[in-house]
Motif scaffolding. Structure first.
Motif, PDB file in Angstrom:
ATOM      1  N   ALA A  79       0.827  -1.217   0.000  1.00  0.00           N
ATOM      2  CA  ALA A  79       0.000   0.000   0.000  1.00  0.00           C
ATOM      3  C   ALA A  79       0.857   1.260   0.000  1.00  0.00           C
ATOM      4  O   ALA A  79       0.497   2.254  -0.636  1.00  0.00           O
ATOM      5  CB  ALA A  79      -0.942   0.004   1.201  1.00  0.00           C
ATOM      6  N   THR A  80       1.969   1.230   0.694  1.00  0.00           N
ATOM      7  CA  THR A  80       2.809   2.419   0.749  1.00  0.00           C
ATOM      8  C   THR A  80       3.867   2.451  -0.346  1.00  0.00           C
ATOM      9  O   THR A  80       4.568   3.447  -0.492  1.00  0.00           O
ATOM     10  CB  THR A  80       3.512   2.540   2.125  1.00  0.00           C
ATOM     11  OG1 THR A  80       4.325   1.389   2.340  1.00  0.00           O
ATOM     12  CG2 THR A  80       2.496   2.693   3.239  1.00  0.00           C
ATOM     13  N   GLY A  81       3.967   1.392  -1.115  1.00  0.00           N
ATOM     14  CA  GLY A  81       4.967   1.318  -2.176  1.00  0.00           C
ATOM     15  C   GLY A  81       4.440   1.702  -3.542  1.00  0.00           C
ATOM     16  O   GLY A  81       5.004   1.305  -4.559  1.00  0.00           O
ATOM     17  N   ASN A  82       3.377   2.494  -3.585  1.00  0.00           N
ATOM     18  CA  ASN A  82       2.775   2.850  -4.874  1.00  0.00           C
ATOM     19  C   ASN A  82       3.486   3.999  -5.573  1.00  0.00           C
ATOM     20  O   ASN A  82       3.033   4.479  -6.600  1.00  0.00           O
ATOM     21  CB  ASN A  82       1.281   3.159  -4.699  1.00  0.00           C
ATOM     22  CG  ASN A  82       1.036   4.358  -3.815  1.00  0.00           C
ATOM     23  OD1 ASN A  82       1.842   5.271  -3.722  1.00  0.00           O
ATOM     24  ND2 ASN A  82      -0.115   4.367  -3.148  1.00  0.00           N
ATOM     25  N   ARG A  83       4.582   4.473  -4.998  1.00  0.00           N
ATOM     26  CA  ARG A  83       5.456   5.503  -5.574  1.00  0.00           C
ATOM     27  C   ARG A  83       4.838   6.895  -5.638  1.00  0.00           C
ATOM     28  O   ARG A  83       5.369   7.781  -6.291  1.00  0.00           O
ATOM     29  CB  ARG A  83       5.970   5.081  -6.940  1.00  0.00           C
ATOM     30  CG  ARG A  83       6.789   3.818  -6.851  1.00  0.00           C
ATOM     31  CD  ARG A  83       7.432   3.462  -8.124  1.00  0.00           C
ATOM     32  NE  ARG A  83       8.144   2.195  -7.900  1.00  0.00           N
ATOM     33  CZ  ARG A  83       8.867   1.617  -8.802  1.00  0.00           C
ATOM     34  NH1 ARG A  83       8.986   2.145  -9.987  1.00  0.00           N
ATOM     35  NH2 ARG A  83       9.467   0.490  -8.535  1.00  0.00           N
ATOM     36  N   SER A  84       3.723   7.100  -4.972  1.00  0.00           N
ATOM     37  CA  SER A  84       3.155   8.451  -4.937  1.00  0.00           C
ATOM     38  C   SER A  84       3.905   9.331  -3.943  1.00  0.00           C
ATOM     39  O   SER A  84       3.858  10.556  -4.036  1.00  0.00           O
ATOM     40  CB  SER A  84       1.662   8.397  -4.598  1.00  0.00           C
ATOM     41  OG  SER A  84       1.462   7.855  -3.306  1.00  0.00           O
ATOM     42  N   VAL A  85       4.585   8.695  -2.988  1.00  0.00           N
ATOM     43  CA  VAL A  85       5.452   9.390  -2.026  1.00  0.00           C
ATOM     44  C   VAL A  85       6.819   8.718  -2.138  1.00  0.00           C
ATOM     45  O   VAL A  85       6.901   7.487  -2.111  1.00  0.00           O
ATOM     46  CB  VAL A  85       4.904   9.262  -0.581  1.00  0.00           C
ATOM     47  CG1 VAL A  85       5.840   9.911   0.423  1.00  0.00           C
ATOM     48  CG2 VAL A  85       3.508   9.857  -0.471  1.00  0.00           C
ATOM     49  N   PRO A  86       7.882   9.497  -2.267  1.00  0.00           N
ATOM     50  CA  PRO A  86       9.202   8.876  -2.391  1.00  0.00           C
ATOM     51  C   PRO A  86       9.519   7.964  -1.204  1.00  0.00           C
ATOM     52  O   PRO A  86       9.177   8.275  -0.059  1.00  0.00           O
ATOM     53  CB  PRO A  86      10.160  10.076  -2.415  1.00  0.00           C
ATOM     54  CG  PRO A  86       9.331  11.226  -2.879  1.00  0.00           C
ATOM     55  CD  PRO A  86       7.941  10.961  -2.344  1.00  0.00           C
ATOM     56  N   LYS A 143      -3.863  11.027  -3.703  1.00  0.00           N
ATOM     57  CA  LYS A 143      -3.306   9.675  -3.580  1.00  0.00           C
ATOM     58  C   LYS A 143      -2.074   9.680  -2.681  1.00  0.00           C
ATOM     59  O   LYS A 143      -1.925   8.818  -1.802  1.00  0.00           O
ATOM     60  CB  LYS A 143      -2.943   9.116  -4.958  1.00  0.00           C
ATOM     61  CG  LYS A 143      -2.356   7.718  -4.893  1.00  0.00           C
ATOM     62  CD  LYS A 143      -2.066   7.170  -6.278  1.00  0.00           C
ATOM     63  CE  LYS A 143      -1.511   5.749  -6.190  1.00  0.00           C
ATOM     64  NZ  LYS A 143      -1.302   5.176  -7.531  1.00  0.00           N
ATOM     65  N   ALA A 144      -1.193  10.646  -2.876  1.00  0.00           N
ATOM     66  CA  ALA A 144       0.023  10.708  -2.068  1.00  0.00           C
ATOM     67  C   ALA A 144      -0.304  11.000  -0.607  1.00  0.00           C
ATOM     68  O   ALA A 144       0.303  10.408   0.293  1.00  0.00           O
ATOM     69  CB  ALA A 144       0.972  11.766  -2.630  1.00  0.00           C
ATOM     70  N   LEU A 145      -1.269  11.864  -0.355  1.00  0.00           N
ATOM     71  CA  LEU A 145      -1.632  12.173   1.027  1.00  0.00           C
ATOM     72  C   LEU A 145      -2.257  10.947   1.705  1.00  0.00           C
ATOM     73  O   LEU A 145      -1.967  10.659   2.873  1.00  0.00           O
ATOM     74  CB  LEU A 145      -2.575  13.370   1.072  1.00  0.00           C
ATOM     75  CG  LEU A 145      -2.809  14.002   2.436  1.00  0.00           C
ATOM     76  CD1 LEU A 145      -1.512  14.313   3.171  1.00  0.00           C
ATOM     77  CD2 LEU A 145      -3.631  15.281   2.281  1.00  0.00           C
ATOM     78  N   ALA A 146      -3.067  10.209   0.967  1.00  0.00           N
ATOM     79  CA  ALA A 146      -3.635   8.975   1.513  1.00  0.00           C
ATOM     80  C   ALA A 146      -2.516   7.958   1.785  1.00  0.00           C
ATOM     81  O   ALA A 146      -2.508   7.289   2.826  1.00  0.00           O
ATOM     82  CB  ALA A 146      -4.663   8.389   0.556  1.00  0.00           C
ATOM     83  N   THR A 147      -1.557   7.865   0.873  1.00  0.00           N
ATOM     84  CA  THR A 147      -0.435   6.941   1.046  1.00  0.00           C
ATOM     85  C   THR A 147       0.412   7.335   2.253  1.00  0.00           C
ATOM     86  O   THR A 147       0.803   6.476   3.057  1.00  0.00           O
ATOM     87  CB  THR A 147       0.431   6.916  -0.231  1.00  0.00           C
ATOM     88  OG1 THR A 147      -0.390   6.501  -1.331  1.00  0.00           O
ATOM     89  CG2 THR A 147       1.616   5.978  -0.099  1.00  0.00           C
ATOM     90  N   LEU A 148       0.674   8.618   2.399  1.00  0.00           N
ATOM     91  CA  LEU A 148       1.436   9.096   3.547  1.00  0.00           C
ATOM     92  C   LEU A 148       0.695   8.798   4.857  1.00  0.00           C
ATOM     93  O   LEU A 148       1.299   8.393   5.851  1.00  0.00           O
ATOM     94  CB  LEU A 148       1.708  10.595   3.404  1.00  0.00           C
ATOM     95  CG  LEU A 148       2.567  11.248   4.472  1.00  0.00           C
ATOM     96  CD1 LEU A 148       3.921  10.568   4.595  1.00  0.00           C
ATOM     97  CD2 LEU A 148       2.728  12.729   4.144  1.00  0.00           C
ATOM     98  N   THR A 149      -0.610   8.962   4.837  1.00  0.00           N
ATOM     99  CA  THR A 149      -1.423   8.641   6.018  1.00  0.00           C
ATOM    100  C   THR A 149      -1.314   7.156   6.360  1.00  0.00           C
ATOM    101  O   THR A 149      -1.148   6.785   7.528  1.00  0.00           O
ATOM    102  CB  THR A 149      -2.893   9.045   5.771  1.00  0.00           C
ATOM    103  OG1 THR A 149      -2.932  10.450   5.497  1.00  0.00           O
ATOM    104  CG2 THR A 149      -3.771   8.728   6.959  1.00  0.00           C
ATOM    105  N   VAL A 150      -1.378   6.300   5.349  1.00  0.00           N
ATOM    106  CA  VAL A 150      -1.222   4.860   5.571  1.00  0.00           C
ATOM    107  C   VAL A 150       0.188   4.561   6.094  1.00  0.00           C
ATOM    108  O   VAL A 150       0.362   3.729   6.990  1.00  0.00           O
ATOM    109  CB  VAL A 150      -1.524   4.059   4.289  1.00  0.00           C
ATOM    110  CG1 VAL A 150      -1.148   2.590   4.444  1.00  0.00           C
ATOM    111  CG2 VAL A 150      -3.000   4.196   3.918  1.00  0.00           C
TER     112      VAL A 150
END
Length: 167
Positions: free
Chosen positions: A34-41, A131-138
């Motif tokens: 879930a956090t490896g979707n590359r939306s956040v480095p 998407k990146a903010l959701a990923t960062l939250t996760v």
């Protein structure tokens, strides 16, 4: 008896919890996907996780995420400055917003205030799309999940997930 003759006490408080709760491996893998979707480095994720380990005072999380950052080629200045990121010149606005979010989640808010203020959320949203903010939250939830295992189980400090963490 010399120091070398003394048997080493186990560093971990408990055996690998995945031996008793095998679903833990699936949960862990799902969180990493879930956090490896590359939306956040990935470096930002490791900076956030390192800061979380520092906040809760956990050697396992601090050593592990320092190792991830070194392996990714991060400078010693950036790694060392995570604990004082607010006045360090080494971080981007997006990284600062991510570090502020993890601090807000992990530290108590001043009495009568929200941990994550509307202003902090707006600042993070300036740097990250939905998407990146959701990923960062996760990712912040992911480290919170592992904080409990790290604080209670006290796995051995390792610089890589391939190393033996549990005695």
């Amino acid at each position: 008896m010399t120091n070398t003759d003394t048997p080493r006490a186990p560093l971990s408080r408990m055996a690998n919890p995945a031996e008793f709760v095998p679903e833990l491996n699936d949960i862990s893998a799902a969180l990493f996907r879930a956090t490896g979707n590359r939306s956040v480095p990935r470096a930002t994720m490791s900076l956030v996780h390192l800061r979380a380990g520092q906040i809760v005072g956990n050697t396992y999380l601090t050593v592990l995420n320092t190792g991830f950052l070194r392996k990714a080629g991060e400078s010693e200045e950036r790694i060392t400055a995570v604990s004082s990121w607010q006045d360090a010149p080494y971080f981007t606005g997006a990284e600062r917003a991510a570090l502020a979010l993890v601090e807000a989640v992990l530290q108590p808010a001043p009495r009568g205030q929200e941990r994550v203020s509307d202003e902090l959320y707006a600042e993070a949203a300036r740097h990250y799309d939905e998407k990146a903010l959701a990923t960062l939250t996760v990712a912040i939830g992911q480290i919170n999940f592992f904080i409990a295992l790290a604080l209670i189980g006290k796995p051995a400090p390792v610089a890589s997930l391939a190393d033996e963490q549990w005695d």
